[in-house]
Design a protein around this motif. Structure first.
Motif, short mmCIF file in Angstrom:
data_model
loop_
_atom_site.label_atom_id
_atom_site.label_comp_id
_atom_site.label_asym_id
_atom_site.label_seq_id
_atom_site.Cartn_x
_atom_site.Cartn_y
_atom_site.Cartn_z
N ASP A 190 0.87 -1.18 0.00
CA ASP A 190 0.00 0.00 0.00
C ASP A 190 0.91 1.23 0.00
OD1 ASP A 190 -2.32 -1.57 0.27
OD2 ASP A 190 -2.18 -1.55 2.45
N PHE A 191 1.09 1.82 -1.18
CA PHE A 191 1.93 3.03 -1.25
C PHE A 191 1.13 4.26 -0.91
CE2 PHE A 191 4.32 0.16 -4.05
CZ PHE A 191 5.61 0.40 -3.63
N PRO A 192 1.66 5.21 -0.15
CA PRO A 192 2.94 5.12 0.52
C PRO A 192 2.88 4.24 1.78
CG PRO A 192 1.92 7.21 1.04
CD PRO A 192 1.02 6.51 0.05
N GLU A 193 1.72 4.18 2.43
CA GLU A 193 1.56 3.36 3.63
C GLU A 193 0.09 3.04 3.81
OE1 GLU A 193 2.29 1.19 5.53
OE2 GLU A 193 3.29 1.88 7.33
N THR A 194 -0.20 1.92 4.43
CA THR A 194 -1.59 1.53 4.67
C THR A 194 -2.33 2.65 5.41
OG1 THR A 194 -0.88 -0.77 4.80
CG2 THR A 194 -3.07 -0.25 5.66
N GLY A 195 -3.44 3.07 4.84
CA GLY A 195 -4.23 4.14 5.45
C GLY A 195 -3.89 5.53 4.96
N TYR A 196 -2.88 5.65 4.11
CA TYR A 196 -2.45 6.96 3.59
C TYR A 196 -2.32 6.91 2.08
CZ TYR A 196 -1.24 7.91 8.44
OH TYR A 196 -1.29 8.09 9.79
N LYS A 197 -2.68 8.02 1.44
CA LYS A 197 -2.50 8.18 0.00
C LYS A 197 -1.33 9.15 -0.21
CE LYS A 197 -6.26 5.85 -1.04
NZ LYS A 197 -6.01 4.42 -1.02
N TRP A 198 -0.86 9.23 -1.45
CA TRP A 198 0.26 10.13 -1.74
C TRP A 198 -0.08 11.59 -1.44
CZ3 TRP A 198 4.88 8.37 -1.75
CH2 TRP A 198 5.18 7.10 -2.24
N ASN A 199 -1.37 11.94 -1.46
CA ASN A 199 -1.72 13.34 -1.16
C ASN A 199 -1.94 13.56 0.34
OD1 ASN A 199 -4.17 12.04 -0.80
ND2 ASN A 199 -5.33 13.39 -2.16
N GLN A 200 -1.54 12.58 1.15
CA GLN A 200 -1.68 12.69 2.61
C GLN A 200 -0.32 12.54 3.30
OE1 GLN A 200 -4.52 9.38 2.75
NE2 GLN A 200 -6.03 10.80 3.56
N LEU A 201 0.72 13.07 2.70
CA LEU A 201 2.06 12.92 3.27
C LEU A 201 2.25 13.73 4.55
CD1 LEU A 201 4.26 12.74 0.04
CD2 LEU A 201 3.18 10.90 1.35
N GLY A 202 1.53 14.84 4.68
CA GLY A 202 1.61 15.62 5.92
C GLY A 202 1.11 14.80 7.10
N PRO A 203 -0.11 14.26 7.01
CA PRO A 203 -0.59 13.40 8.09
C PRO A 203 0.29 12.17 8.33
CG PRO A 203 -2.44 14.14 6.75
CD PRO A 203 -1.17 14.58 6.04
N LEU A 204 0.90 11.63 7.28
CA LEU A 204 1.81 10.50 7.46
C LEU A 204 3.04 10.95 8.25
CD1 LEU A 204 2.63 7.57 7.01
CD2 LEU A 204 3.47 8.22 4.73
#
Length: 172
Positions: free
Chosen positions: A78-92
């Motif tokens: 699950d890129f970038p991480e499970t529960g996160y999309k590429w447009n959610q890098l701040g929350p990640l």
């Protein structure tokens, strides 16, 4: 050497150089300053601490290792991480900071060195074809994905950490 590594040797060199320079800056920062908020965060309008920058880099480094491990064994990633999309890098990034919020600055530095060594070992174990001559994720090679998540953010973080050191009159 160009700013974007184009082969295995350049990638190894870029990661080694960026991580060692950043570590020198981290070492100069007193433990009691490491949790002081004053560095531009990954979410617009936020500020983070030096420890948070290390947590961010550890988080991304561990993700790179996880991606490779899962892809190598034929598992889905699950890129970038499970529960996160590429447009959610701040929350990640905030997730990484939360994950390591109770770690000491020294422990964070050691963890960053460890994950960096593991990434360097991974790169060392692969050949140039695996790293740069075949697409690995969408339009990106594995070498480029590693660089996007190691040496590039290390350089960016170092710029912010050096700004913090200067603003707080920290020598070294």
């Amino acid at each position: 050497m160009s700013s974007i590594p184009k082969n295995k040797d350049e990638l190894l060199s870029a990661i080694t150089a960026a991580s060692s320079k950043l570590l020198e800056d981290y070492i100069a920062i007193p433990e009691d300053m490491s949790r002081v908020v004053g560095i531009e965060g990954n979410v617009k309008g936020t500020e983070i601490s030096v420890c948070d920058t290390a947590a961010y880099l550890i988080g991304w480094g561990r993700l790179v290792l996880k991606w490779h491990s899962r892809m190598s064994s034929g598992q889905q990633v699950d890129f970038p991480e499970t529960g996160y999309k590429w447009n959610q890098l701040g929350p990640l990034a905030q997730h990484f900071q939360e994950e390591y919020k109770d770690w000491s600055f020294i422990s964070l530095q050691k963890a960053l060195q460890q994950v960096t060594q593991e990434i360097l070992a991974l790169v060392q174990s692969l050949d140039n074809y695996d790293l740069y001559e075949t697409l690995w994720y969408e339009n990106y090679t594995l070498g480029r994905m590693i660089q996007f998540n190691t040496s590039s953010p290390m350089k960016n973080v170092r710029t912010k950490v050096r700004r913090f050191k200067k603003a707080n009159r920290i020598k070294g």
